[in-house]
Design a protein around this motif. Sequence first.
Motif, PDB file in Angstrom:
ATOM      1  N   THR A 197      -0.273   5.252  -7.589  1.00 32.60           N
ATOM      2  CA  THR A 197       1.003   4.642  -8.226  1.00 32.60           C
ATOM      3  C   THR A 197       2.152   5.225  -7.425  1.00 32.60           C
ATOM      4  O   THR A 197       3.353   4.711  -7.833  1.00 32.60           O
ATOM      5  N   TYR A 198       2.019   6.361  -6.423  1.00 30.55           N
ATOM      6  CA  TYR A 198       3.224   6.539  -5.773  1.00 30.55           C
ATOM      7  C   TYR A 198       2.957   6.981  -4.699  1.00 30.55           C
ATOM      8  O   TYR A 198       2.062   7.450  -3.912  1.00 30.55           O
ATOM      9  N   LEU A 199       3.578   6.305  -3.547  1.00 31.59           N
ATOM     10  CA  LEU A 199       3.569   6.462  -2.216  1.00 31.59           C
ATOM     11  C   LEU A 199       4.811   6.674  -1.572  1.00 31.59           C
ATOM     12  O   LEU A 199       5.664   5.940  -1.675  1.00 31.59           O
ATOM     13  N   ASN A 200       5.056   7.819  -0.875  1.00 28.46           N
ATOM     14  CA  ASN A 200       5.975   8.246  -0.048  1.00 28.46           C
ATOM     15  C   ASN A 200       5.885   8.676   1.249  1.00 28.46           C
ATOM     16  O   ASN A 200       5.473   9.624   1.584  1.00 28.46           O
ATOM     17  N   PHE A 201       6.433   7.425   2.167  1.00 28.63           N
ATOM     18  CA  PHE A 201       6.034   7.751   3.473  1.00 28.63           C
ATOM     19  C   PHE A 201       7.628   7.885   4.286  1.00 28.63           C
ATOM     20  O   PHE A 201       7.693   7.754   5.211  1.00 28.63           O
ATOM     21  N   SER A 202       8.448   8.392   3.519  1.00 28.02           N
ATOM     22  CA  SER A 202       9.950   8.293   3.807  1.00 28.02           C
ATOM     23  C   SER A 202      10.015   9.456   5.278  1.00 28.02           C
ATOM     24  O   SER A 202       9.507  10.578   5.218  1.00 28.02           O
ATOM     25  N   ASN A 203      10.753   8.793   6.064  1.00 32.12           N
ATOM     26  CA  ASN A 203      11.207   9.606   7.342  1.00 32.12           C
ATOM     27  C   ASN A 203       9.917  10.042   8.077  1.00 32.12           C
ATOM     28  O   ASN A 203       9.980  11.491   8.525  1.00 32.12           O
ATOM     29  N   ARG A 243       3.953   2.216  -8.679  1.00 28.49           N
ATOM     30  CA  ARG A 243       5.343   2.213  -9.393  1.00 28.49           C
ATOM     31  C   ARG A 243       6.354   2.496  -8.509  1.00 28.49           C
ATOM     32  O   ARG A 243       7.645   2.015  -8.801  1.00 28.49           O
ATOM     33  N   SER A 244       5.993   3.316  -7.331  1.00 25.02           N
ATOM     34  CA  SER A 244       7.216   4.134  -6.473  1.00 25.02           C
ATOM     35  C   SER A 244       6.719   3.763  -5.130  1.00 25.02           C
ATOM     36  O   SER A 244       5.568   4.147  -4.717  1.00 25.02           O
ATOM     37  N   LEU A 245       7.577   3.173  -4.315  1.00 25.28           N
ATOM     38  CA  LEU A 245       7.069   2.936  -2.746  1.00 25.28           C
ATOM     39  C   LEU A 245       8.567   3.441  -2.051  1.00 25.28           C
ATOM     40  O   LEU A 245       9.369   2.841  -2.195  1.00 25.28           O
ATOM     41  N   ASP A 246       8.230   4.556  -1.152  1.00 27.61           N
ATOM     42  CA  ASP A 246       9.465   4.844  -0.126  1.00 27.61           C
ATOM     43  C   ASP A 246       8.840   4.953   1.352  1.00 27.61           C
ATOM     44  O   ASP A 246       8.317   5.521   1.766  1.00 27.61           O
ATOM     45  N   LEU A 247       9.439   3.829   1.767  1.00 24.87           N
ATOM     46  CA  LEU A 247       9.324   3.619   3.171  1.00 24.87           C
ATOM     47  C   LEU A 247      10.484   4.000   4.160  1.00 24.87           C
ATOM     48  O   LEU A 247      10.426   3.356   5.254  1.00 24.87           O
ATOM     49  N   LYS A 269       8.490  -0.017  -9.828  1.00 26.54           N
ATOM     50  CA  LYS A 269       9.851   0.311 -10.562  1.00 26.54           C
ATOM     51  C   LYS A 269      11.117   0.922  -9.659  1.00 26.54           C
ATOM     52  O   LYS A 269      11.979   1.121  -9.779  1.00 26.54           O
ATOM     53  N   GLU A 270      10.213   1.609  -8.416  1.00 27.19           N
ATOM     54  CA  GLU A 270      11.387   2.212  -7.506  1.00 27.19           C
ATOM     55  C   GLU A 270      10.993   1.760  -6.005  1.00 27.19           C
ATOM     56  O   GLU A 270       9.754   1.838  -5.724  1.00 27.19           O
ATOM     57  N   LEU A 271      11.875   1.080  -5.229  1.00 30.07           N
ATOM     58  CA  LEU A 271      11.475   0.798  -4.018  1.00 30.07           C
ATOM     59  C   LEU A 271      12.722   1.039  -3.096  1.00 30.07           C
ATOM     60  O   LEU A 271      13.883   0.887  -3.209  1.00 30.07           O
ATOM     61  N   VAL A 272      12.359   2.025  -2.068  1.00 30.70           N
ATOM     62  CA  VAL A 272      13.296   2.528  -1.155  1.00 30.70           C
ATOM     63  C   VAL A 272      12.915   2.047   0.408  1.00 30.70           C
ATOM     64  O   VAL A 272      11.748   2.615   0.838  1.00 30.70           O
ATOM     65  N   LEU A 273      13.581   1.269   0.892  1.00 30.14           N
ATOM     66  CA  LEU A 273      13.221   0.612   2.410  1.00 30.14           C
ATOM     67  C   LEU A 273      14.507   1.033   3.431  1.00 30.14           C
ATOM     68  O   LEU A 273      14.614   0.514   4.424  1.00 30.14           O
TER      69      LEU A 273
HETATM   70  C1  LIG Z   1      10.455  10.675  -1.013  1.00 27.28           C
HETATM   71  O1  LIG Z   1      10.527  12.211  -0.304  1.00 27.28           O
HETATM   72  C2  LIG Z   1      11.589  12.667   0.053  1.00 27.28           C
HETATM   73  C3  LIG Z   1      11.391  13.886   0.758  1.00 27.28           C
HETATM   74  O2  LIG Z   1      10.592  14.657  -0.125  1.00 27.28           O
HETATM   75  C4  LIG Z   1      12.718  12.631  -1.179  1.00 27.28           C
HETATM   76  O3  LIG Z   1      13.902  13.009  -0.603  1.00 27.28           O
HETATM   77  C5  LIG Z   1      12.613  11.212  -1.745  1.00 27.28           C
HETATM   78  O4  LIG Z   1      13.459  11.514  -3.074  1.00 27.28           O
HETATM   79  C6  LIG Z   1      11.344  10.740  -2.181  1.00 27.28           C
HETATM   80  N1  LIG Z   1      11.299   9.292  -2.607  1.00 27.28           N
HETATM   81  C7  LIG Z   1      10.777   8.817  -3.892  1.00 27.28           C
HETATM   82  C8  LIG Z   1      11.122   7.499  -4.029  1.00 27.28           C
HETATM   83  O5  LIG Z   1      10.450   9.596  -4.671  1.00 27.28           O
END
Ligand SMILES: *[C@@H]1O[C@H](CO)[C@@H](O)[C@H](O)[C@H]1NC(C)=O
Length: 227
Positions: A80-86, A104-108, A159-163
Motif C-alpha cells: 500500500t505504500y512505496l517510497n523511493f524518493s531521492n 495508496r501512496s507512491l513517491d518516486l 490517494k497520494e502521488l509524488v513525482l
Molecule cells: C517519502 O520519504 C521522504 C523521506 O523520508 C519523506 O520526506 C516523504 O514525505 C515521503 N513521501 C511520502 C509520500 O510519504
Amino acid sequence: MKPHIVAFLLSLHLCHNFFVVRSCLDNEREALLSFKSVLSDPSKRLSSWEGEDCCKWKGIICSDSLHIPEESFLNLPKLTYLNFSNSNFSGSINNQFLELTSLRSLDLSCAMDVVDYSSVTLTVSSTLMVEASSPYSYISGGALSSSDLNWLRSLRNLKELVLSGVDLSEASRSSSLWVEPLSSLSSLETLVLSNCSVFAPLPIDGFLNLTDLRYLLMDFNSFQSLR
Ligand SMILES: *[C@@H]1O[C@H](CO)[C@@H](O)[C@H](O)[C@H]1NC(C)=O
Ligand SMILES: *[C@@H]1O[C@H](CO)[C@@H](O)[C@H](O)[C@H]1NC(C)=O
Ligand SMILES: *[C@@H]1O[C@H](CO)[C@@H](O)[C@H](O)[C@H]1NC(C)=O
Ligand SMILES: *[C@@H]1O[C@H](CO)[C@@H](O)[C@H](O)[C@H]1NC(C)=O
C-alpha cells in the motif's frame, strides 16, 4: 558505523518488509539482523534471514547500480505504500509498478526541495512576514523519466502521488499521455508534480474528475498558457 542500506523501509501492511541494499556489506547485514531482532516473527517470515549473503534473504533487493529495472520488478499486490524518493534511481518508468494495484501512496520523486535561506529576508511587522525572491529550489535525487503515464491507470487506489523531478517532458506533449491517466485516479487526494519539465497548457479542465483532490503542487514547470 554508517549503514549503507540505500534507502527504504517500505511500510507494508501484512508484515511485509523489505530493504534495498547495494551489496551485502557486513554493516548492512548487521543492520538488517538488528532490525530482525526487534521484530516478533511468529509466522517465520524472516526465517531466510541468516547466513552471510544477505542478498539472498527474502525481501532484500541487492543493487549495484541504481538503474531502475526495465521489467515489473515488484509483484506485491498487497503493497500500500512505496517510497523511493531521492534514491538516485535513473531510467524510465513504464511498467514496473503495474502490479502494485493496492498502492495508496507512491513517491518516486527525484528532486529534493531545499530552502535557500540566503535569499530569505525577514521583515518584522505586526505579523511576521517572510519574504524571499526564490525561497527554495530543487536538487537532484536521481534522473527518472516517464514518457507516458498510462501505467498509472492500474493504480486505481492511489490517494497520494509524488513525482517531483521525474522528467515528464515527453508525456506532456499530449494530454492523453499525462492529464488523462492522472485524471483516471479517482481517489487521488495529493498530487505533487514539482519540477517535472512539463511543457504544456495548464490542465484546468483536465483534473475536474479528481473530486477528492485536496493538495496539488505543480511548481517549477513551464505551463504555456491558461488555455
Ligand atoms: C517519502 O520519504 C521522504 C523521506 O523520508 C519523506 O520526506 C516523504 O514525505 C515521503 N513521501 C511520502 C509520500 O510519504
Ligand atoms: C547518483 O548517481 C550518479 C550516477 O547516476 C552518480 O554520479 C552520483 O554520485 C550518485 N549520487 C549519490 C549521492 O550517490
Ligand atoms: C529542476 O530539475 C532540473 C533537472 O531536471 C534542474 O536542473 C533544475 O535546476 C531544477 N529546477 C529548480 C528550480 O530547482
Ligand atoms: C471523467 O469522468 C467521466 C464520468 O465518469 C468519464 O466519462 C470521463 O472519461 C472521465 N475523464 C477522464 C479524463 O478520465
